[in-house]
Design a protein around this motif. Structure first.
Motif, short mmCIF file in Angstrom:
data_model
loop_
_atom_site.label_atom_id
_atom_site.label_comp_id
_atom_site.label_asym_id
_atom_site.label_seq_id
_atom_site.Cartn_x
_atom_site.Cartn_y
_atom_site.Cartn_z
N UNK A 51 -5.04 0.83 6.92
CA UNK A 51 -5.36 -0.36 7.71
C UNK A 51 -4.98 -1.63 6.96
N UNK A 52 -4.76 -2.68 7.70
CA UNK A 52 -4.35 -3.94 7.09
C UNK A 52 -5.38 -4.46 6.10
N UNK A 53 -6.67 -4.36 6.46
CA UNK A 53 -7.70 -4.91 5.58
C UNK A 53 -7.79 -4.13 4.28
N UNK A 54 -7.76 -2.81 4.36
CA UNK A 54 -7.82 -2.01 3.14
C UNK A 54 -6.53 -2.18 2.34
N UNK A 55 -5.41 -2.25 3.04
CA UNK A 55 -4.14 -2.46 2.35
C UNK A 55 -4.13 -3.77 1.58
N UNK A 56 -4.67 -4.80 2.17
CA UNK A 56 -4.74 -6.09 1.48
C UNK A 56 -5.65 -6.02 0.26
N UNK A 57 -6.74 -5.27 0.37
CA UNK A 57 -7.65 -5.12 -0.77
C UNK A 57 -6.97 -4.36 -1.91
N UNK A 58 -6.18 -3.34 -1.56
CA UNK A 58 -5.45 -2.58 -2.58
C UNK A 58 -4.42 -3.47 -3.25
N UNK A 59 -3.71 -4.26 -2.44
CA UNK A 59 -2.70 -5.16 -3.00
C UNK A 59 -3.34 -6.19 -3.92
N UNK A 60 -4.49 -6.69 -3.54
CA UNK A 60 -5.18 -7.68 -4.38
C UNK A 60 -5.62 -7.07 -5.70
N UNK A 61 -6.06 -5.83 -5.68
CA UNK A 61 -6.52 -5.16 -6.89
C UNK A 61 -5.37 -4.82 -7.82
N UNK A 62 -4.27 -4.36 -7.27
CA UNK A 62 -3.14 -3.92 -8.10
C UNK A 62 -2.28 -5.08 -8.57
N UNK A 63 -2.46 -6.24 -7.93
CA UNK A 63 -1.68 -7.40 -8.36
C UNK A 63 -0.24 -7.37 -7.90
N UNK A 64 0.08 -6.50 -6.97
CA UNK A 64 1.44 -6.40 -6.46
C UNK A 64 1.41 -6.41 -4.95
N UNK A 65 2.52 -6.79 -4.35
CA UNK A 65 2.63 -6.67 -2.90
C UNK A 65 2.74 -5.20 -2.54
N UNK A 66 2.29 -4.88 -1.36
CA UNK A 66 2.42 -3.50 -0.91
C UNK A 66 3.89 -3.12 -0.80
N UNK A 67 4.20 -1.95 -1.30
CA UNK A 67 5.53 -1.41 -1.09
C UNK A 67 5.53 -0.71 0.26
N UNK A 68 6.61 -0.80 0.97
CA UNK A 68 6.63 -0.16 2.28
C UNK A 68 8.03 0.31 2.63
#
Length: 464
Positions: free
Chosen positions: A141-158
């Motif tokens: 989901x977008x919300x969880x994906x954004x939380x993961x991106x914020x934690x890892x310090x990188x943009x989501x790879x897709x």
């Protein structure tokens, strides 16, 4: 009191992780956002729903790496392999399943397990404490994906995954199509006729390619880069790489003879594979597509035998999210910045149903061991699971990391086996023999009953 393992996502990886942990006596809660929150690809709220295909690919455990992965999962008491075997469809040397019956069976088995709870609802962020496995797959989901991106310090790879259409069998013209598996593979007559074939002559093929290239396709949003996993390329992308690409890929005409015209060699052949046990649905093999629905209906009906086809599901395309795992996960599949969280499945950078389920199996076992206070090594590198997890958690080059299917290229060389095509069978057999021995040794240190109905607490297995 035993602590609870929380699993976010009830797909292949999440379902298998839950089963492994619960069978070791660990209470599990599966958090699945469907059906409350839907996705583009899913049709139901069932666990382990198959969306892109109904195939687990080759079941050859001596000459094929994914077949070896099947063997390892069966040896580990895997729920998904047990249910796949129970709902198997004829598919030559491949393991294909009745996708609806399979997902229903997985769901029923997990719901019936006394240590498993299933909660419906979205988990919007990363949990602060506890024991967690995130197995949200390509449609995080977008919300969880954004939380993961914020934690890892990188943009989501897709990258982008595509889905193949499914056809109602009774709308296929069998005066033009025929049943036959390529090279007549399969031990039984049913397996040797597991595929339905639609032939094309050269003029039909050229017209089909022209229509495919000119068709109305899904466009990407501004700023998105259209990257695809090579094992799931849309047919339009393959056609754009060259007019003959499809003839050497999913439409190759080799190993098949048209009984309606046995003396005429087809220029190209479209194959369809049975999609359910009733034989009422067939999916078009290798025909993942990003054509818009209207274009699909007209272009696909150019295939001989499908002129009057009715579609149970049209194809489509969706975003697939994954981590740069070599930089973010440790060898136990834990997020290095938050080691109480493990990741499993496609989000870790593996590709395919089997690979995703395998990473769920490992994550579930590793989490169960940690909760029970036992230290166990990760899977041995010489096993198929070990080779795959070694690749995604450190063996791959982080700068160019992309999703990967299991393959023998991930395995360490075997001494004394010659290379080249002539020695390939011996080399693959050496890989599988070594892998099975390594996997069985690892399982013996951390046993689990092969009986899918058994409940065997971890404390008992550790003491045995």
């Amino acid at each position: 009191m035993t602590q609870t393992l929380h699993i976010v996502g009830g797909g292949m990886a999440g379902s298998e992780a839950a089963w492994q942990a619960a069978t070791h006596g660990i209470p599990v809660v599966i958090h699945e956002m469907r059906p409350n929150v839907g996705t583009f690809a899913h049709q139901t709220g069932d666990l382990a729903e198959m969306v892109c295909s109904n195939s687990f690919r080759s079941d050859d455990d001596e000459q094929n790496a994914v077949g070896l992965l099947h063997w390892e999962m069966r040896a580990a008491g895997g729920l998904l392999m047990s249910m796949a075997d129970r709902h198997r469809l004829p598919a030559g040397g491949a393991l294909a399943v009745d996708r609806d019956a399979f997902s229903r069976a997985v769901t029923e088995r997990l719901r019936a397990h006394p240590l498993v709870q299933i909660e419906t609802g979205e988990i919007p962020g990363l949990p602060a404490d506890g024991h967690w496995i995130i197995a949200t797959g390509p449609l995080t989901s977008n919300t969880l994906g954004e939380a993961i991106a914020a934690e890892t310090g990188t943009d989501r790879l897709a990258f982008f995954d595509a889905i193949a259409p499914i056809v109602h069998f009774d709308t296929i013209d069998m005066s033009r199509a025929w049943m036959q598996s390529r090279y007549d593979k399969g031990a039984t007559e049913e397996e040797r006729t597991a595929y339905l074939n639609c032939p094309m002559d050269k003029a039909q093929y050229e017209a089909f390619i022209d229509a495919l290239l000119a068709s109305d396709k899904t466009e990407f949003h501004e700023g998105e880069t259209a990257r695809y996993f090579d094992g799931c390329l849309p047919i339009e992308v393959m056609a754009e790489r060259g007019r003959e690409t499809l003839r050497h890929g999913p439409m190759k005409p080799v190993g098949l003879t048209n009984p309606h015209a046995p003396d005429i060699k087809p220029h190209a052949i479209v194959q369809l594979r049975r999609d359910n046990a009733l034989g009422t649905l067939y999916n078009i093999v290798g025909f993942q597509t990003k054509m818009k629905y209207g274009a699909q209906a007209s272009v696909l009906k150019m295939i001989p035998g499908l002129e009057n086809a009715q579609f149970a599901r049209l194809g489509g395309i969706h975003r697939n999210t994954f981590l740069n795992s070599p930089t973010l996960l440790d060898s136990q599949m834990r997020l290095t910045s938050r080691p109480h969280i493990r990741f499993a499945g496609q989000i870790t950078g593996v590709e395919g149903y089997v690979e995703s389920a395998a990473m769920g199996l490992l994550a579930g076992r590793l989490a169960a061991a940690q909760i029970a206070g036992h230290d166990i090594a990760t899977a041995p590198q010489d096993s198929a699971m070990g080779a795959l997890i070694h690749h995604i958690t450190g063996g791959a080059e982080a700068k160019t990391f992309q999703p990967m299917n299991v393959n023998f290229g991930l395995f360490r060389p075997v001494d004394g086996i010659k290379g080249g095509r002539r020695g390939r069978r011996d080399r693959y057999k050496a890989y599988t023999d070594r892998a099975k021995a390594a996997w069985q040794a690892w399982l013996s240190d951390y046993p689990l009953s092969r009986d899918p109905d058994a409940v065997q607490p971890l404390a008992q297995t550790a003491a045995s």
